[in-house]
Design a protein around this motif. Sequence first.
Motif, mmCIF file in Angstrom:
data_model
loop_
_atom_site.group_PDB
_atom_site.id
_atom_site.type_symbol
_atom_site.label_atom_id
_atom_site.label_comp_id
_atom_site.label_asym_id
_atom_site.label_seq_id
_atom_site.Cartn_x
_atom_site.Cartn_y
_atom_site.Cartn_z
ATOM 1 N N GLU A 177 49.990 -35.957 151.022
ATOM 2 C CA GLU A 177 51.134 -35.278 150.427
ATOM 3 C C GLU A 177 51.929 -36.332 149.672
ATOM 4 O O GLU A 177 52.284 -37.370 150.238
ATOM 5 C CB GLU A 177 52.007 -34.648 151.522
ATOM 6 N N VAL A 217 55.263 -37.283 148.051
ATOM 7 C CA VAL A 217 56.677 -36.890 148.034
ATOM 8 C C VAL A 217 57.424 -37.745 147.010
ATOM 9 O O VAL A 217 57.259 -38.966 146.969
ATOM 10 C CB VAL A 217 57.313 -37.014 149.443
ATOM 11 N N ARG A 264 61.217 -38.633 145.434
ATOM 12 C CA ARG A 264 62.639 -38.534 145.811
ATOM 13 C C ARG A 264 63.548 -39.108 144.731
ATOM 14 O O ARG A 264 63.304 -40.225 144.256
ATOM 15 C CB ARG A 264 62.900 -39.329 147.089
ATOM 16 N N ALA A 278 67.648 -37.622 151.273
ATOM 17 C CA ALA A 278 67.789 -36.391 152.067
ATOM 18 C C ALA A 278 66.708 -36.377 153.142
ATOM 19 O O ALA A 278 65.791 -37.207 153.121
ATOM 20 C CB ALA A 278 67.670 -35.155 151.176
ATOM 21 N N SER A 287 64.028 -36.556 155.893
ATOM 22 C CA SER A 287 63.481 -37.602 156.761
ATOM 23 C C SER A 287 63.914 -39.003 156.327
ATOM 24 O O SER A 287 64.063 -39.890 157.163
ATOM 25 C CB SER A 287 61.955 -37.509 156.810
ATOM 26 N N TYR A 324 52.129 -39.202 152.484
ATOM 27 C CA TYR A 324 51.972 -38.785 153.887
ATOM 28 C C TYR A 324 50.535 -38.326 154.072
ATOM 29 O O TYR A 324 50.020 -37.571 153.232
ATOM 30 C CB TYR A 324 52.936 -37.639 154.232
ATOM 31 N N ASP A 363 64.356 -33.781 145.982
ATOM 32 C CA ASP A 363 63.032 -34.308 146.299
ATOM 33 C C ASP A 363 62.031 -33.165 146.304
ATOM 34 O O ASP A 363 62.418 -31.994 146.251
ATOM 35 C CB ASP A 363 63.018 -35.072 147.643
ATOM 36 N N PHE A 364 60.774 -33.502 146.317
ATOM 37 C CA PHE A 364 59.737 -32.460 146.379
ATOM 38 C C PHE A 364 58.420 -33.067 146.791
ATOM 39 O O PHE A 364 58.227 -34.278 146.745
ATOM 40 C CB PHE A 364 59.588 -31.709 145.044
ATOM 41 N N LYS A 365 57.506 -32.170 147.168
ATOM 42 C CA LYS A 365 56.185 -32.584 147.631
ATOM 43 C C LYS A 365 55.108 -32.006 146.711
ATOM 44 O O LYS A 365 55.185 -30.838 146.329
ATOM 45 C CB LYS A 365 55.995 -32.057 149.051
ATOM 46 N N ASP A 397 59.915 -23.875 148.873
ATOM 47 C CA ASP A 397 59.352 -24.283 150.172
ATOM 48 C C ASP A 397 59.120 -25.794 150.233
ATOM 49 O O ASP A 397 59.178 -26.377 151.306
ATOM 50 C CB ASP A 397 57.994 -23.597 150.410
ATOM 51 N N GLY A 398 58.793 -26.392 149.110
ATOM 52 C CA GLY A 398 58.416 -27.815 149.117
ATOM 53 C C GLY A 398 59.299 -28.677 148.255
ATOM 54 O O GLY A 398 58.922 -29.798 147.888
ATOM 55 N N CYS A 399 60.481 -28.141 147.899
ATOM 56 C CA CYS A 399 61.425 -28.910 147.072
ATOM 57 C C CYS A 399 62.793 -28.850 147.734
ATOM 58 O O CYS A 399 63.098 -27.881 148.420
ATOM 59 C CB CYS A 399 61.615 -28.267 145.694
ATOM 60 N N ARG A 400 63.615 -29.857 147.501
ATOM 61 C CA ARG A 400 65.040 -29.703 147.835
ATOM 62 C C ARG A 400 65.778 -29.474 146.531
ATOM 63 O O ARG A 400 65.692 -30.293 145.613
ATOM 64 C CB ARG A 400 65.588 -30.938 148.560
ATOM 65 N N ARG A 406 65.140 -24.407 157.766
ATOM 66 C CA ARG A 406 65.046 -25.534 158.707
ATOM 67 C C ARG A 406 66.336 -25.705 159.489
ATOM 68 O O ARG A 406 66.318 -26.018 160.671
ATOM 69 C CB ARG A 406 64.781 -26.849 157.946
HETATM 70 N N1 UDP Z 1 57.888 -31.460 152.293
HETATM 71 C C1 UDP Z 1 56.952 -30.444 152.274
HETATM 72 N N2 UDP Z 1 56.025 -30.380 153.279
HETATM 73 C C2 UDP Z 1 55.987 -31.274 154.286
HETATM 74 C C3 UDP Z 1 56.945 -32.296 154.316
HETATM 75 C C4 UDP Z 1 57.882 -32.375 153.313
HETATM 76 O O1 UDP Z 1 56.933 -29.626 151.366
HETATM 77 O O2 UDP Z 1 55.103 -31.155 155.157
HETATM 78 C C5 UDP Z 1 58.883 -31.541 151.219
HETATM 79 C C6 UDP Z 1 60.264 -31.141 151.698
HETATM 80 O O3 UDP Z 1 60.500 -29.777 151.421
HETATM 81 C C7 UDP Z 1 61.165 -32.016 150.872
HETATM 82 C C8 UDP Z 1 60.341 -33.276 150.602
HETATM 83 O O4 UDP Z 1 58.983 -32.885 150.808
HETATM 84 O O5 UDP Z 1 61.464 -31.395 149.629
HETATM 85 C C9 UDP Z 1 60.684 -34.434 151.486
HETATM 86 O O6 UDP Z 1 60.655 -34.032 152.834
HETATM 87 P P1 UDP Z 1 61.122 -35.011 154.000
HETATM 88 O O7 UDP Z 1 60.201 -36.176 154.052
HETATM 89 O O8 UDP Z 1 62.561 -35.320 153.855
HETATM 90 O O9 UDP Z 1 60.804 -34.229 155.333
HETATM 91 P P2 UDP Z 1 61.572 -33.061 156.064
HETATM 92 O O10 UDP Z 1 63.009 -33.383 156.082
HETATM 93 O O11 UDP Z 1 61.236 -31.845 155.270
HETATM 94 O O12 UDP Z 1 60.941 -33.058 157.413
#
Ligand code: UDP
Length: 268
Positions: free
Chosen positions: A99, A101, A103, A107, A109, A130, A184-186, A209-212, A228
């Motif tokens: 994955e 990510v 940023r 925000a 993690s 990841y 951020d986004f994935k 779902d995969g973006c902030r 969440r």
């Molecule tokens: N994200 C995702 N799938 C995952 C982990 C993260 O889509 O399994 C996205 C999440 O929505 C955010 C960005 O990746 O936009 C960064 O996520 P973060 O590492 O901060 O983890 P989280 O707080 O979501 O556990």
Amino acid sequence: MTFQGKTHPMARRRQIYEGKAKILYEGPEPGTLIQYFKDDATAFNAQKKGTINGKGVLNNRISEHVFTLLAGIGIPTHFIRRLNMREQLIRQVEIVPIEVVVRNVVAGSLAKKLGIEEGTPLPRTIIEYYYKDDALGDPLVTDEHILCFGWASQEELHDMADMAIRVNDFLSGLFAGIGIRLVDFKLEFGRIWDNDYSRIILADEISPDGCRLWDMTTGEKLDKDRFRRDLGGEVEAYQEVARRLGLFPEGEDSAVLDLESHRKRRGK
Ligand code: UDP
């Protein structure tokens, strides 16, 4: 991964894979798949589970829009066309188990891990990797691990990082234009093979779902953090993103979702 090889009772087609938010079915032609968007939502490595009514419809539409725009600036993607409210036709790829990510603002993690306040702008964009493994909780890895364990080659890593930056530049501008900060986004990528050659294309989905996504004036969260963090108003937030992207003419979004829930109530 759960390969189930089930046949969908209604559509009589083979299920290839079921993930947390989507199902993949065999496509009409070799090398194609149908990606079905569910309303299921998970967080914290599936420890928190729920349903957001109408999310699948919105994510299907938002992702179609974003992937189409990205194709327009030369980003190769798996998206072929949207088939209906919950499904799209995509190219079958071999998913790279990473994955990616991106940023722009601290925000989630990153804030937690380093004890930095959420909302702190980053002086430069950060890309993180990841390893996709639910049992391990998708651990953060470096390019050294990726190369060492052969999850992707040096060239593939370069292509993924390059595309991630281009996607970020484009989407940051797109969202800024509608008053949304792309925090951020994935992204996920896949390989497609042409004889002995393979190349990397953008896969999966791009949706709240995969973006902030934060409203630029109010700071309101318009993404999965509503789920969440138990903030409520998930579907309204996703609808707002779709509306600002110009995806639903006034009023049509709620009509679409009403129609969907009506069908569900009637068991269709
Ligand atoms: N994200 C995702 N799938 C995952 C982990 C993260 O889509 O399994 C996205 C999440 O929505 C955010 C960005 O990746 O936009 C960064 O996520 P973060 O590492 O901060 O983890 P989280 O707080 O979501 O556990």
